[in-house]
Design a protein around this motif. Structure first.
Motif, PDB file in Angstrom:
ATOM      1  N   MET A   1       0.795  -1.227   0.000  1.00  0.00           N
ATOM      2  CA  MET A   1       0.000   0.000   0.000  1.00  0.00           C
ATOM      3  C   MET A   1       0.832   1.283   0.000  1.00  0.00           C
ATOM      4  SD  MET A   1      -2.747  -1.497  -0.232  1.00  0.00           S
ATOM      5  CE  MET A   1      -3.866  -0.125  -0.342  1.00  0.00           C
ATOM      6  N   SER A   2       2.000   1.222   0.621  1.00  0.00           N
ATOM      7  CA  SER A   2       2.788   2.448   0.760  1.00  0.00           C
ATOM      8  C   SER A   2       3.116   3.123  -0.583  1.00  0.00           C
ATOM      9  CB  SER A   2       4.064   2.149   1.536  1.00  0.00           C
ATOM     10  OG  SER A   2       4.730   3.337   1.820  1.00  0.00           O
ATOM     11  N   PRO A   3       3.595   2.373  -1.575  1.00  0.00           N
ATOM     12  CA  PRO A   3       3.876   3.040  -2.855  1.00  0.00           C
ATOM     13  C   PRO A   3       2.618   3.612  -3.496  1.00  0.00           C
ATOM     14  CG  PRO A   3       4.839   0.838  -2.795  1.00  0.00           C
ATOM     15  CD  PRO A   3       3.934   0.948  -1.616  1.00  0.00           C
ATOM     16  N   ARG A   4       1.491   2.918  -3.247  1.00  0.00           N
ATOM     17  CA  ARG A   4       0.238   3.406  -3.851  1.00  0.00           C
ATOM     18  C   ARG A   4      -0.221   4.698  -3.194  1.00  0.00           C
ATOM     19  NH1 ARG A   4      -3.393  -1.883  -4.023  1.00  0.00           N
ATOM     20  NH2 ARG A   4      -4.900  -0.481  -4.973  1.00  0.00           N
ATOM     21  N   ILE A   5      -0.053   4.771  -1.889  1.00  0.00           N
ATOM     22  CA  ILE A   5      -0.420   6.011  -1.185  1.00  0.00           C
ATOM     23  C   ILE A   5       0.436   7.161  -1.721  1.00  0.00           C
ATOM     24  CG2 ILE A   5      -0.394   7.223   1.038  1.00  0.00           C
ATOM     25  CD1 ILE A   5      -0.961   4.545   2.393  1.00  0.00           C
ATOM     26  N   ASN A   6       1.725   6.890  -1.839  1.00  0.00           N
ATOM     27  CA  ASN A   6       2.630   7.935  -2.347  1.00  0.00           C
ATOM     28  C   ASN A   6       2.258   8.351  -3.768  1.00  0.00           C
ATOM     29  OD1 ASN A   6       3.924   7.831   0.035  1.00  0.00           O
ATOM     30  ND2 ASN A   6       5.866   7.070  -0.737  1.00  0.00           N
TER      31      ASN A   6
ATOM     32  N   ARG B   1      -0.712   8.323  -5.043  1.00  0.00           N
ATOM     33  CA  ARG B   1      -1.911   9.184  -4.946  1.00  0.00           C
ATOM     34  C   ARG B   1      -1.520  10.603  -4.522  1.00  0.00           C
ATOM     35  NH1 ARG B   1      -4.996   6.145  -7.721  1.00  0.00           N
ATOM     36  NH2 ARG B   1      -5.876   4.306  -6.772  1.00  0.00           N
TER      37      ARG B   1
END
Lengths: 267, 192
Positions: A241-246, A248
């Protein structure tokens, strides 16, 4: 104790007495097992005071030998101070391995960066360099500690009041030392004489205040050492999830950027 | 007063203020592992109002009001539209913060985190806050005319829909992990 004012000698004795009290409390309550490096730091201060007492009696306060012994023992206590601080932060972040991994990097990075910058202009003789290095050390220490604590605060990691008192005391003492060193340097450069006594008074007064706070704080029981827990699911979730949050957040930033630019061009 | 004393005095003062701020609190986790209350509902509620938001910010109405010549009405509508845009921007900020909170919970529970990922997020957050404040200030000061507020609406709506999807997914994943933390049997937790 030739060369030392009477009130400084009294302050010194009072300071040693407080250090012995803190040490006794650490041993009496068994905290030395949980805080071994911190205990070693307080003990090293007592030993340093004893060594300086003997040195000043033998050589006097302002002699070359006294200065050499004084600053070399100071180096050892400074090193223990860094290790003691790291120990307390490690205890706070023990259950959070990931945050600890980030925390020690911040601590080391900030300290190294600030300390290097403060050593610029240090090539003006030994006395000048020692003064600059001492101020640089305390400034780097304070900034690194506050940066690391900001990180802990950012992730909402709880800090037990005893650890708050210990870390707050370290930081407060360093801040006082920075100001004392700066004032001393100014007075020295302007030819107002030696600030040695004033420096001793200010730093010793601050350290005694810190020791009193530690004495009060250490009367309360230390928190139970938290179990270190690992969550394989949490780690997997993080890396997914972390790369996806970044991504966004980056997209939003670009949008906001474009919004501003388009407005600027339209105006 | 010497320049070096001013510089170091300011740094020390800033350090002490920061120290006081970060050491504030009772030693308990501020938000613990709890997820933002009704994060999914909040995101959905904002996007539910998107058609109304778009309608409210359309420049057509303003042109019509200008043509009809009703005095005072156009200004009142403009004020109301600006207020709506500000509320929407605030809501977006709240959603952004919720997303940040979820990311922090995940990072706190994970035994290993990416230093680069975390610093990148910090940089993006600062960047977002900076841009957000500029837009907010320009809206409050009335620098942004209404057609541009419409652009803002399009911008925010697009993001909000994506944010809602992300929030829902994050919420489900983080809830699973948070449940594990509070679960009595903790079968899947490995103690070291």
């Amino acid at each position: 104790m030739a060369g030392l004012a009477k009130y400084i000698q009294w302050l010194w004795m009072l300071s040693v007495a407080l250090q012995v009290l803190v040490c006794s409390l650490l041993f009496f309550k068994g905290y030395y097992r949980r805080l071994p490096v911190f205990t070693a730091y307080v003990l090293s201060n007592v030993c340093q005071a004893a060594a300086l007492y003997v040195t000043y009696n033998l050589y006097g306060f302002r002699t070359g030998s006294a200065i050499a012994i004084g600053w070399s023992t100071q180096g050892a206590t400074q090193l223990l101070r860094i290790l003691a601080t790291t120990e307390v932060i490690r205890l706070i972040l023990r259950p959070y391995r990931g945050i600890w991994g980030l925390g020690w990097r911040v601590l080391v990075g900030a300290f190294a960066a600030v300390f290097s910058v403060t050593l610029i202009d240090s090539g003006r003789g030994l006395q000048w360099t020692i003064g600059l290095a001492d101020r640089g050390f305390h400034l780097a220490f304070g900034i690194a500690l506050v940066a690391c604590l900001s990180l802990v605060h950012y992730y909402s990691v709880p800090i037990h009041p005893v650890y708050k008192a210990l870390l707050g005391g370290f930081c407060f003492y360093s801040c006082t030392a920075v100001i004392a060193n700066t004032v001393g340097r100014i007075l020295y450069l302007k030819g107002y004489g030696d600030f040695g006594m004033g420096w001793q008074l200010v730093t010793m007064g601050a350290y005694m205040g810190v020791l009193l706070v530690w004495l009060v704080a250490l009367r309360t029981p230390l928190p139970e050492p938290p179990r270190q827990l690992t969550f394989p699911e949490a780690e997997r979730t993080y890396w997914e999830m972390s790369p996806r949050i970044n991504e966004r957040l980056r997209a939003l930033n670009e949008r906001l950027d474009n919004f501003w630019n388009s407005e600027a061009t339209q105006s | 007063m010497s320049l070096s004393l001013i510089i170091f005095g300011t740094i020390v003062l800033a350090l002490l203020v920061l120290l006081g701020l970060v050491l504030r609190g009772n030693g308990q986790p501020a938000g613990s592992y709890a997820l933002p209350k009704g994060s999914e509902e909040a995101g959905r509620a904002h996007t539910n109002f998107l058609p109304q938001m778009r309608q409210a910010l359309k420049p057509d109405d303003e042109e019509f009001l200008a043509r009809s010549g009703v005095r005072g009405l156009r200004e009142r509508v403009t004020r109301e539209r600006r207020r709506v845009a500000l509320s929407y921007l605030t809501a977006l900020r709240e959603e952004f913060e919720e997303l940040m909170h979820v990311s922090r919970v995940i990072a706190t529970l994970s035994p290993q985190i990416g230093v680069a990922q975390e610093f990148e997020r910090l940089r993006l957050r600062l960047s977002f806050l900076w841009r957000y404040r500029i837009i907010l200030l320009s809206l409050r000061a009335g620098f942004a005319p209404l057609p541009r507020l419409c652009d803002l609406s399009n911008l925010l709506s697009g993001y909000s829909v994506r944010l809602e999807e992300t929030m829902r997914e994050m919420g489900e994943r983080a809830a699973l992990v948070a449940e594990m933390v509070s679960s009595p049997d903790r079968r899947r937790i490995h103690r070291i």
